[in-house]
Design a protein around this motif. Structure first.
Motif, mmCIF file in Angstrom:
data_model
loop_
_atom_site.group_PDB
_atom_site.id
_atom_site.type_symbol
_atom_site.label_atom_id
_atom_site.label_comp_id
_atom_site.label_asym_id
_atom_site.label_seq_id
_atom_site.Cartn_x
_atom_site.Cartn_y
_atom_site.Cartn_z
ATOM 1 N N TRP A 65 0.979 -1.311 0.261
ATOM 2 C CA TRP A 65 -0.231 0.023 -0.262
ATOM 3 C C TRP A 65 0.652 1.063 0.269
ATOM 4 O O TRP A 65 1.729 1.306 0.728
ATOM 5 C CB TRP A 65 -0.876 -0.083 1.218
ATOM 6 N N HIS A 67 0.191 4.405 0.605
ATOM 7 C CA HIS A 67 -0.080 5.383 1.428
ATOM 8 C C HIS A 67 -0.361 4.927 3.070
ATOM 9 O O HIS A 67 -0.374 4.239 3.263
ATOM 10 C CB HIS A 67 -0.850 6.263 1.392
ATOM 11 N N SER A 68 0.762 5.456 3.482
ATOM 12 C CA SER A 68 1.431 5.024 5.155
ATOM 13 C C SER A 68 0.140 6.050 6.266
ATOM 14 O O SER A 68 0.604 7.212 5.879
ATOM 15 C CB SER A 68 2.854 4.684 5.636
ATOM 16 N N MET A 72 2.329 3.641 11.874
ATOM 17 C CA MET A 72 1.871 3.297 11.206
ATOM 18 C C MET A 72 2.470 2.525 10.377
ATOM 19 O O MET A 72 3.428 3.736 8.813
ATOM 20 C CB MET A 72 0.310 3.019 10.268
ATOM 21 N N TYR A 73 3.549 1.765 10.284
ATOM 22 C CA TYR A 73 4.736 1.077 9.173
ATOM 23 C C TYR A 73 3.706 1.014 7.672
ATOM 24 O O TYR A 73 2.389 0.702 7.811
ATOM 25 C CB TYR A 73 5.087 -0.122 9.558
ATOM 26 N N PRO A 74 4.754 0.935 6.919
ATOM 27 C CA PRO A 74 3.543 0.615 5.822
ATOM 28 C C PRO A 74 3.617 -0.617 5.536
ATOM 29 O O PRO A 74 3.263 -1.588 5.985
ATOM 30 C CB PRO A 74 5.311 0.547 4.727
ATOM 31 N N LEU A 75 2.261 -1.449 4.730
ATOM 32 C CA LEU A 75 1.383 -2.316 4.781
ATOM 33 C C LEU A 75 1.222 -3.475 3.901
ATOM 34 O O LEU A 75 1.357 -2.808 2.384
ATOM 35 C CB LEU A 75 -0.372 -1.466 4.527
ATOM 36 N N TYR A 124 7.470 -3.216 8.617
ATOM 37 C CA TYR A 124 6.023 -3.323 7.759
ATOM 38 C C TYR A 124 5.096 -3.604 8.538
ATOM 39 O O TYR A 124 5.676 -4.760 9.104
ATOM 40 C CB TYR A 124 6.326 -4.200 6.354
ATOM 41 N N ASN A 125 3.812 -3.276 8.441
ATOM 42 C CA ASN A 125 2.514 -4.188 8.623
ATOM 43 C C ASN A 125 2.707 -5.196 7.896
ATOM 44 O O ASN A 125 2.141 -4.410 6.446
ATOM 45 C CB ASN A 125 1.630 -3.257 9.222
#
Length: 353
Positions: A65, A67-68, A72-75, A124-125
Motif C-alpha cells: 500500500w 500511502h501509509s 503506522m509502518y507501511p502495509l 512493515y505491517n
C-alpha cells in the motif's frame, strides 16, 4: 506439477492485484526487485519468495500500500485466491496455511545501523486476504476471523462473473505440459496482458495457442471491463470488495458521507444504492458485493458492540468506509447504512440455503 485449479487460482490472484492497483496497491514483480528489497525478497524457481523468521515463503501475489497513515509502518498484503467450481467453498486448510505464513514473515525483523550500534525492528505491517469465487465453509470463516485474515467472496456478484467464467474456461487444453514453472508462466503472461505489454507469441512454451488466446482475449478483456473497483470495511472490521462496471460518479460524493440502502437477492446479486437519488440521476450509483452468510451473522451479533457504537455515533446505523479513486482523486468516503439491511441479507441467505 501444476494442476488446473492452481493455475485458475493464480489467474484470479493476478486479476485481484490488477483491481487492487486502482486504490494504489503496488504488486511486486520478482523480475524487477531493487537491491534494497533483496534483503527480504528474492526471485525463486517458481515465483516471488519472501523471507520469514524461520524460512522463505513463496508469495506470488504480494502488494504494498503506497500511502501509509501516520503512526503506522507501511502495509504489505498477502493475496490468496481460489477459483474453485461452483458450490465448492474454500475449506479451513487454506486460512490455516496462510496464518502460518503471515506469522512467520511478521516476526522477521531487520537490522538498523546507527554509527556502531545495530538494533532490530519491523519495517512493515502485514495483512492477508483470501478471495473466493465460491464462498467459504463455516470452519474457514471462524478460523480466519479468529486470526484476522480477511475473506472476500465473489459468489453471485454479476459484474465480476464474466471474469470468473473466463478463468474457469482455462482447462487442460490450455497447457502444453505441466511443470513447476507452468503456474508462474501463466501468471506472468496474464500480468503482461493486463498491463498492455506486447507478448512474445513463442513464449511461454507451457501454454498452448488456445491458452494464450484465452488469457490475452476474454480473461484480460473481462478484467479490464471492471472500471469501478473499491475496497471497504464494514463497521471497521469486515472487508468488502465493491464493484461496478463504470467508475463511481463524483457528483455522488460532494460530501464524505453518503446514505445508502441495500437492494437485491441471491440470484441477481446484492447492491448498495444511495437513498436520496434514483436511477438516471447524476449522483445515482450501484455497488455490487457479496458477504458470506457466516460473516453476516457475525456482523449482526456484534452490532451493539460498544466500540462500534462509539464509532458510529448512532445506534441504529452502520457504515462502510470505502477507498478508491473517485473523479480522478483517491478518496476515503463513508457509506452510511440502515441497520435493517443486515437482517434482510441474513433472512434471504437462509431462504437460499
Amino acid at each position: 506439477m501444476a494442476n488446473i485449479a492452481q493455475i485458475r487460482g493464480a489467474l484470479l490472484e493476478e486479476a485481484v492485484l490488477f483491481l487492487l492497483k486502482n486504490i494504489d496497491y503496488e504488486p511486486y514483480d520478482q523480475t524487477l526487485l531493487s537491491p534494497n528489497q533483496l534483503q527480504y525478497m528474492r526471485a525463486g524457481h517458481s515465483g516471488l519468495e519472501i523471507r520469514g523468521r524461520g524460512t522463505w515463503h513463496q508469495l506470488d501475489a504480494f502488494a504494498l500500500w503506497k500511502h501509509s497513515p501516520a503512526f503506522m509502518y507501511p502495509l504489505h498484503i498477502i493475496v490468496e485466491a481460489k477459483c474453485y467450481a461452483p458450490n465448492s467453498p474454500v475449506c479451513v486448510d487454506v486460512p490455516r496455511n496462510i496464518v502460518g505464513v503471515l506469522k512467520d514473515i511478521s516476526e522477521n525483523y531487520f537490522s538498523y545501523e546507527q554509527k556502531e550500534n545495530h538494533f532490530h525492528g519491523p519495517r512493515y505491517n502485514y495483512a492477508a486476504a483470501i478471495f473466493s469465487t465460491s464462498g467459504f465453509t463455516k470452519g474457514a470463516v471462524e478460523y480466519a476471523v479468529a486470526h484476522q485474515v480477511f475473506l472476500i467472496q465473489y459468489e453471485n456478484v454479476p459484474v465480476i462473473q464474466p471474469l470468473i467464467d473466463a478463468i474457469r474456461r482455462f482447462d487442460k487444453y490450455c497447457i502444453s505440459y505441466s511443470t513447476k514453472e507452468t503456474i508462474s508462466s501463466a501468471r506472468s503472461y496474464f500480468r503482461r496482458c493486463l498491463a498492455g505489454f506486447e507478448v512474445n507469441e513463442t513464449q511461454p512454451t507451457e501454454l498452448t495457442e488456445h491458452g494464450k488466446e484465452l488469457l490475452s482475449g476474454s480473461v484480460t478483456e473481462s478484467c479490464r471491463a471492471i472500471k469501478g473497483s473499491y475496497f471497504g470495511m464494514l463497521q471497521g472490521q469486515w472487508p468488502l470488495h465493491l464493484l461496478r462496471r463504470e467508475p463511481l460518479p463524483p457528483d455522488a460524493f460532494s460530501t464524505d458521507v453518503v446514505y445508502c440502502q441495500i437492494k437485491g437477492n441471491n440470484s441477481e446479486g446484492w447492491k448498495f444504492t444511495p437513498i436520496n437519488s434514483k436511477r438516471g440521476d447524476q449522483d445515482w450509483f450501484e455497488l455490487e458485493f457479496s458477504l458470506p452468510k457466516f460473516i453476516a451473522e457475525l456482523v449482526d451479533s456484534k452490532w451493539d458492540n460498544p466500540i462500534a457504537v462509539a464509532n458510529l455515533k448512532q445506534q441504529h446505523f452502520s457504515f462502510i468506509d470505502l477507498s478508491g479513486v473517485i473523479g480522478g482523486i483517491r478518496r476515503s468516503v463513508r457509506l452510511q447504512l440502515d441497520r435493517n439491511w443486515i437482517d434482510e441479507y441474513i433472512s434471504k441467505q437462509y431462504i437460499r440455503n
